[in-house]
Every structure is written in C-alpha cells, then in structure tokens.
Motif scaffolding. Structure first.
Motif, PDB file in Angstrom:
ATOM      1  N   HIS A  44     -47.622 -28.909 -15.277  1.00 41.78           N
ATOM      2  CA  HIS A  44     -47.216 -29.638 -16.473  1.00 41.78           C
ATOM      3  C   HIS A  44     -45.707 -29.492 -16.611  1.00 41.78           C
ATOM      4  N   ALA A  45     -45.021 -30.635 -16.644  1.00 42.47           N
ATOM      5  CA  ALA A  45     -43.568 -30.627 -16.586  1.00 42.47           C
ATOM      6  C   ALA A  45     -42.959 -31.225 -17.846  1.00 42.47           C
ATOM      7  N   SER A  69     -36.944 -24.186 -20.298  1.00 46.81           N
ATOM      8  CA  SER A  69     -38.143 -24.986 -20.569  1.00 46.81           C
ATOM      9  C   SER A  69     -38.126 -26.310 -19.812  1.00 46.81           C
ATOM     10  N   TRP A  70     -36.932 -26.825 -19.541  1.00 47.08           N
ATOM     11  CA  TRP A  70     -36.805 -28.161 -18.951  1.00 47.08           C
ATOM     12  C   TRP A  70     -36.982 -28.105 -17.445  1.00 47.08           C
ATOM     13  N   ASP A  71     -37.990 -28.817 -16.949  1.00 44.41           N
ATOM     14  CA  ASP A  71     -38.294 -28.813 -15.519  1.00 44.41           C
ATOM     15  C   ASP A  71     -37.553 -29.909 -14.751  1.00 44.41           C
ATOM     16  N   VAL A  72     -37.307 -31.032 -15.413  1.00 46.89           N
ATOM     17  CA  VAL A  72     -36.558 -32.137 -14.813  1.00 46.89           C
ATOM     18  C   VAL A  72     -35.421 -32.485 -15.768  1.00 46.89           C
ATOM     19  N   ILE A  73     -34.196 -32.441 -15.261  1.00 40.75           N
ATOM     20  CA  ILE A  73     -33.010 -32.728 -16.057  1.00 40.75           C
ATOM     21  C   ILE A  73     -32.384 -34.002 -15.521  1.00 40.75           C
ATOM     22  N   ASP A  74     -32.381 -35.039 -16.346  1.00 43.04           N
ATOM     23  CA  ASP A  74     -31.807 -36.328 -15.964  1.00 43.04           C
ATOM     24  C   ASP A  74     -30.388 -36.424 -16.506  1.00 43.04           C
ATOM     25  N   LEU A  75     -29.424 -36.525 -15.609  1.00 41.39           N
ATOM     26  CA  LEU A  75     -28.025 -36.638 -16.018  1.00 41.39           C
ATOM     27  C   LEU A  75     -27.745 -38.075 -16.444  1.00 41.39           C
ATOM     28  N   LYS A 114     -29.672 -24.339 -11.514  1.00 44.44           N
ATOM     29  CA  LYS A 114     -30.923 -24.917 -11.996  1.00 44.44           C
ATOM     30  C   LYS A 114     -31.867 -25.208 -10.831  1.00 44.44           C
ATOM     31  N   ARG A 115     -31.316 -25.771  -9.785  1.00 42.85           N
ATOM     32  CA  ARG A 115     -32.148 -26.116  -8.630  1.00 42.85           C
ATOM     33  C   ARG A 115     -32.669 -24.861  -7.939  1.00 42.85           C
ATOM     34  N   ALA A 116     -31.847 -23.827  -7.890  1.00 44.73           N
ATOM     35  CA  ALA A 116     -32.295 -22.564  -7.296  1.00 44.73           C
ATOM     36  C   ALA A 116     -33.440 -21.958  -8.097  1.00 44.73           C
ATOM     37  N   ALA A 117     -33.475 -22.271  -9.395  1.00 47.07           N
ATOM     38  CA  ALA A 117     -34.552 -21.783 -10.259  1.00 47.07           C
ATOM     39  C   ALA A 117     -35.777 -22.694 -10.227  1.00 47.07           C
ATOM     40  N   GLY A 118     -35.749 -23.707  -9.371  1.00 46.45           N
ATOM     41  CA  GLY A 118     -36.904 -24.589  -9.208  1.00 46.45           C
ATOM     42  C   GLY A 118     -36.878 -25.830 -10.062  1.00 46.45           C
ATOM     43  N   LYS A 119     -35.785 -26.062 -10.793  1.00 46.36           N
ATOM     44  CA  LYS A 119     -35.678 -27.265 -11.603  1.00 46.36           C
ATOM     45  C   LYS A 119     -35.212 -28.437 -10.750  1.00 46.36           C
ATOM     46  N   LYS A 120     -35.516 -29.645 -11.211  1.00 47.00           N
ATOM     47  CA  LYS A 120     -35.028 -30.853 -10.552  1.00 47.00           C
ATOM     48  C   LYS A 120     -33.898 -31.446 -11.396  1.00 47.00           C
ATOM     49  N   ASN A 367     -34.572 -27.115 -30.929  1.00 43.73           N
ATOM     50  CA  ASN A 367     -35.464 -27.003 -29.761  1.00 43.73           C
ATOM     51  C   ASN A 367     -36.944 -27.175 -30.123  1.00 43.73           C
ATOM     52  N   GLU A 368     -37.200 -27.975 -31.138  1.00 44.74           N
ATOM     53  CA  GLU A 368     -38.578 -28.190 -31.584  1.00 44.74           C
ATOM     54  C   GLU A 368     -39.448 -28.799 -30.491  1.00 44.74           C
ATOM     55  N   PHE A 369     -38.922 -29.805 -29.783  1.00 50.09           N
ATOM     56  CA  PHE A 369     -39.699 -30.513 -28.774  1.00 50.09           C
ATOM     57  C   PHE A 369     -40.045 -29.586 -27.617  1.00 50.09           C
ATOM     58  N   ALA A 370     -39.048 -28.892 -27.070  1.00 48.18           N
ATOM     59  CA  ALA A 370     -39.289 -27.998 -25.936  1.00 48.18           C
ATOM     60  C   ALA A 370     -40.192 -26.834 -26.321  1.00 48.18           C
ATOM     61  N   ASP A 371     -39.962 -26.266 -27.499  1.00 46.96           N
ATOM     62  CA  ASP A 371     -40.793 -25.140 -27.931  1.00 46.96           C
ATOM     63  C   ASP A 371     -42.249 -25.565 -28.086  1.00 46.96           C
ATOM     64  N   ASN A 372     -42.480 -26.772 -28.599  1.00 45.64           N
ATOM     65  CA  ASN A 372     -43.852 -27.242 -28.759  1.00 45.64           C
ATOM     66  C   ASN A 372     -44.516 -27.472 -27.410  1.00 45.64           C
ATOM     67  N   PHE A 373     -43.758 -28.018 -26.448  1.00 47.91           N
ATOM     68  CA  PHE A 373     -44.297 -28.192 -25.102  1.00 47.91           C
ATOM     69  C   PHE A 373     -44.727 -26.845 -24.530  1.00 47.91           C
ATOM     70  N   ASP A 374     -43.848 -25.845 -24.634  1.00 56.87           N
ATOM     71  CA  ASP A 374     -44.167 -24.518 -24.110  1.00 56.87           C
ATOM     72  C   ASP A 374     -45.405 -23.951 -24.794  1.00 56.87           C
ATOM     73  N   SER A 375     -45.509 -24.164 -26.087  1.00 53.25           N
ATOM     74  CA  SER A 375     -46.657 -23.649 -26.822  1.00 53.25           C
ATOM     75  C   SER A 375     -47.949 -24.343 -26.411  1.00 53.25           C
ATOM     76  N   TYR A 376     -47.870 -25.665 -26.239  1.00 56.42           N
ATOM     77  CA  TYR A 376     -49.076 -26.430 -25.927  1.00 56.42           C
ATOM     78  C   TYR A 376     -49.591 -26.129 -24.517  1.00 56.42           C
ATOM     79  N   PHE A 377     -48.683 -26.114 -23.551  1.00 59.61           N
ATOM     80  CA  PHE A 377     -49.111 -25.946 -22.158  1.00 59.61           C
ATOM     81  C   PHE A 377     -49.031 -24.494 -21.682  1.00 59.61           C
ATOM     82  N   GLY A 378     -48.561 -23.621 -22.541  1.00 55.58           N
ATOM     83  CA  GLY A 378     -48.535 -22.215 -22.172  1.00 55.58           C
ATOM     84  C   GLY A 378     -47.504 -21.873 -21.138  1.00 55.58           C
TER      85      GLY A 378
END
Length: 378
Positions: A44-45, A69-75, A114-120, A367-378
C-alpha cells in the motif's frame, strides 16, 4: 493539479445527459537507470506531489524534510517550452519565491537519499497550467530526449503524466480506443514506450488524469458521431489502454470535477465517499465506452490503482475529511461502509493506496493526510 495559484478552481464540465447499461468487464551503460523495479512499491503506497518549481501558497518544502510516509514523490512540474514543442524542462523554484530552497547539490543529495530508502522520485510533467501536445514526430522525439536528460540529471525513477486541460483531445473519427489515430495520442504512447525501452523494467510510470478524461468516457468519447461533444471527453482512455502493461499506477484526480455518471447510471458528485467509490470502481470493473458500441475499457489490476484526493480544503475542490476517505477505502478494500453504491468490481484488499495534491499542502495542514494513511494501512 494546481500550479502557481492559491486556492481552488473548479474544472468546468459540460452538462451531459443519457446513459448506457454498465457491465463489469472480466478481468545506455552511462545513462542513469532507475535502480529498483516498479514492482518494488510497498503493498500500500502513498503518493504525493512536491512543489519543486513553485511555492503555490503552502510554502516550499526541501525534499530532505519530506516525511518517510511518502512512497512516491512527484516533482511538480516539468513544463514544455511551448505546447507543441515537446521540449520539456524542469526549473527549480527561484529563490525569490522559495527563499528556503536547498542548493542543487543538496536537492540531488535529497533525491538520492529518498531513493536509497526505497522511495520513488518521479518527474511530473504538465499540471493545470502546463499544456503538452505532441502533435508531430519531431515533438515526440524532443519529448523523449528532454525528459531523459532530466531523469539523468536528477537521478529519477521515472515520470508521472499529469496532462490536463487542452493537452489531450480526440480528432473526429477517432472512435476506437484500441487503435487511436489522433497524432497527439499516438505520439504520446510512442514517446512513453521509448522511455520505458530506454530505461528498462525499473522505469516507474504513473498518470494522474482528471475524471473528464477517463470516467466521462463511459458516456462520451471524443467529439462523437455528430461532432457535438467535447473532444477531450475520455481522451486519456486510449493512452491508458495502450500503456496498461507498463503503467505502475493510475491516480485519477477525484477532485476539481463536475458530476460524473458511474456504473449504476447515476451521477456522482465529489465531496463524499460515494464519489471516490464510484470513480475507483470504474477503473477496477472496466466499462463500455460511449454508447457501448465502440469497445470497452478493460479493468486495471487493483495494485495499479490509487485514489486521488486533495490534502486539505485549500488544495482543491472535493476535499473530504479522513473519516470519509476511510469509508471509501473500507468499501473498496473490504466491502463494508459502501452506502448506496455497491462496487461492480468487488472489494480488493490489494488496492494500492492514495495520491494527494500535495505533500506541501499536507505539511501546511499538519500532515493529516499522511498520518491517516499510516493509521489506516498500518
């Protein structure tokens, strides 16, 4: 997506009438190369846009300060020198607008970390103000070469296509989404396939069209047989169809939208869980195009789909609070909390996740959106 303006602007959608009965459709060595496979996304990303070339009212956020929290970062955004040139450039936010921006060296180091940490980390091309129309093969080739140069310069994993407004439309007579003939459509498909061939399986491809260009195709496709419909209606469908095997994620913008007819032949309006459920279900179930006489858009895999929602009320029309977004996720992933709409495509625990405009607006709102994602998907 929104660029260089504060506040919200609704996309104008034509008043539409009529419906059809929906049926679920069954299912170089020196060149920088993205290191990780597109399949390396977490189950879940969380996808977000980073204001890299402008402040947009929410303030500039150095990439090193982007939450894990962010798995894909779009510039946001790569822009064309002119709408039909195909020549894409990426210009970082000027110091006059973003006084706290990091140096180019620190920006690149932040991307690498970020990429070294597995983010895109992707280049997002277009945006609300960035028209791109590849009407010629020369523009197609310029697009491939200029985008490649940006990917190489900034060590990126791929691209996000955020073509809006006038970027894509269908010519009269182009009514078969499986064999498009409009040059701007054909050239975009060819350009993306060339990029994928150049960078290999590690190339990450995402797209964030508006509902007008995707789900509206259930009712209207291009100018139609009488030439009276908006030629942009459903214009993303042939691109998505052609690139469906290469597409990492489709993150349709469930915001800044007018009412859209769902597979229940009812109009759905943004601002509640129902809109997210109905729009996402169309991607997971597939749908006949226009009057049903001209092929169908096949369902995407659930792992290719993320729900697009604004991070807060400042970011775009159609914001819903976290609890409402959770209801939509419950319906789509568990089959519960569905309300009046029952998904034709069923429940999919492997739905990939969420996208938002934007990381900056989410930080602005705590950070309401990211925190809720983390809470929902664990």
């Amino acid at each position: 997506m929104r660029a260089r303006v504060l506040g919200t602007v609704a996309v104008t959608v034509l008043t539409l009438a009529g419906s059809v009965l929906a049926q679920a459709i069954p299912a170089s060595a020196a060149r920088h190369r993205p290191a990780a496979s597109s399949a390396d996304l977490p189950a879940h990303a969380l996808v977000g846009y980073l204001h890299a070339s402008f402040a947009n009212g929410s303030g500039y956020l150095p990439i090193s300060q982007v939450s894990d929290s962010w798995d894909v970062i779009d510039l946001a955004f790569g822009a064309a020198s002119s709408p039909t040139s195909g020549q894409i450039s990426f210009t970082r936010c000027p110091a006059s607008e973003c006084p706290n921006r990091e140096s180019d060296a620190d920006f690149l180091a932040g991307i690498d970390a970020k990429r070294a940490a597995g983010k895109k980390v992707l280049l997002s091309i277009g945006g609300a103000n960035g028209e791109v129309r590849l009407t010629t093969t020369a523009a197609r080739d310029a697009f491939v070469d200029s985008v490649s140069a940006i990917i190489d310069r900034w060590h990126l994993d791929g691209v996000d296509l955020d073509f809006e407004n006038q970027s894509l439309s269908l010519n009269t007579g182009d009514d078969d989404l499986t064999h498009p003939t409009t040059p701007a459509i054909v050239n975009l498909i060819d350009a993306v396939e060339a990029l994928k061939a150049r960078y290999g399986n590690g190339f990450v491809l995402t797209a964030a069209p508006e509902t007008f260009f995707v789900q509206l195709g259930y009712q209207f496709y291009g100018p139609g047989p009488n030439g009276t419909s908006d030629p942009r209606s459903g214009a993303w469908l042939p691109v998505l169809y052609a690139l469906r095997d290469d597409l990492t994620l489709l993150t349709v913008q469930d915001y800044n939208s007018g009412p859209i007819m769902g597979l229940d032949d009812q109009y759905h309006t943004m601002g509640g869980a129902d809109f997210h459920i109905a729009m996402t279900d169309m991607l997971l179930a597939g749908f006949p195009v226009a009057d049903g006489a001209h092929h169908a858009f096949p369902p995407l895999r659930p792992d290719q789909v993320a729900i697009g929602a604004p991070a807060d009320a400042y970011a775009g029309n159609g914001y819903v609070p976290p609890a409402t977004l959770d209801d939509a996720l419950d319906c789509l992933t568990k089959g519960s909390s569905c309300g009046s709409y029952q998904p034709r495509g069923g429940a999919h625990a492997d739905l990939r996740g969420l996208m938002t405009w934007s990381i900056n607006w989410d930080a602005y709102s705590g950070n309401e959106f990211a925190d809720n994602f983390d809470s929902y998907f664990g």
